[in-house]
Design a protein around this motif. Sequence first.
Motif, PDB file in Angstrom:
ATOM      1  N   VAL A   1      -8.784  50.692 129.621  1.00 47.69           N
ATOM      2  CA  VAL A   1      -7.918  51.579 129.304  1.00 47.69           C
ATOM      3  C   VAL A   1      -6.554  51.131 128.711  1.00 47.69           C
ATOM      4  N   GLY A   2      -6.025  49.912 129.310  1.00 47.57           N
ATOM      5  CA  GLY A   2      -4.805  49.382 128.892  1.00 47.57           C
ATOM      6  C   GLY A   2      -5.063  48.711 127.504  1.00 47.57           C
TER       7      GLY A   2
ATOM      8  N   ALA B   1     -10.502  50.792 119.648  1.00 44.52           N
ATOM      9  CA  ALA B   1     -10.013  51.622 120.575  1.00 44.52           C
ATOM     10  C   ALA B   1     -10.713  52.786 121.319  1.00 44.52           C
TER      11      ALA B   1
ATOM     12  N   LEU C   1     -12.238  52.774 125.229  1.00 50.49           N
ATOM     13  CA  LEU C   1     -12.206  53.905 125.947  1.00 50.49           C
ATOM     14  C   LEU C   1     -13.384  54.490 126.574  1.00 50.49           C
TER      15      LEU C   1
ATOM     16  N   ALA D   1      -7.489  49.621 125.098  1.00 48.99           N
ATOM     17  CA  ALA D   1      -7.371  50.739 124.328  1.00 48.99           C
ATOM     18  C   ALA D   1      -6.084  51.200 124.173  1.00 48.99           C
ATOM     19  N   LYS D   2      -5.118  51.300 124.838  1.00 48.64           N
ATOM     20  CA  LYS D   2      -3.937  51.884 124.683  1.00 48.64           C
ATOM     21  C   LYS D   2      -3.015  50.854 123.629  1.00 48.64           C
ATOM     22  N   ILE D   3      -2.987  49.586 123.934  1.00 52.83           N
ATOM     23  CA  ILE D   3      -2.635  48.728 123.144  1.00 52.83           C
ATOM     24  C   ILE D   3      -3.075  48.825 121.643  1.00 52.83           C
TER      25      ILE D   3
ATOM     26  N   THR E   1      -8.225  48.100 133.189  1.00 50.71           N
ATOM     27  CA  THR E   1      -8.046  47.168 132.017  1.00 50.71           C
ATOM     28  C   THR E   1      -8.633  47.306 130.853  1.00 50.71           C
TER      29      THR E   1
ATOM     30  N   PHE F   1      -4.519  51.300 120.192  1.00 50.00           N
ATOM     31  CA  PHE F   1      -4.267  52.441 119.442  1.00 50.00           C
ATOM     32  C   PHE F   1      -2.896  52.284 118.969  1.00 50.00           C
ATOM     33  N   PHE F   2      -2.012  51.919 119.797  1.00 47.89           N
ATOM     34  CA  PHE F   2      -0.630  51.999 119.426  1.00 47.89           C
ATOM     35  C   PHE F   2      -0.331  51.010 118.241  1.00 47.89           C
TER      36      PHE F   2
END
Length: 56
Positions: A28-29, A5, A9, A31-33, A26, A35-36
């Motif tokens: 960032v998206g 992640a 980023l 990385a968010k996925i 893309t 991370f969660f």
Amino acid sequence: MLGWALTFLVIALIAAVLGFGGIAGTAVGIAKIIFFVAVVLFLISAIFGGIRGRRI
């Protein structure tokens, strides 16, 4: 998994500085996925570890 992640980023930040908005968005998206998913897996692991640790 958090390393991945952070990697995405950093890629997003570099792409944003260089003006590649689509790639930055893309990254960032992704990385968010990641991370969660890492947070959810940690919580599941903590819950099951707590349940298994209480049995004697």
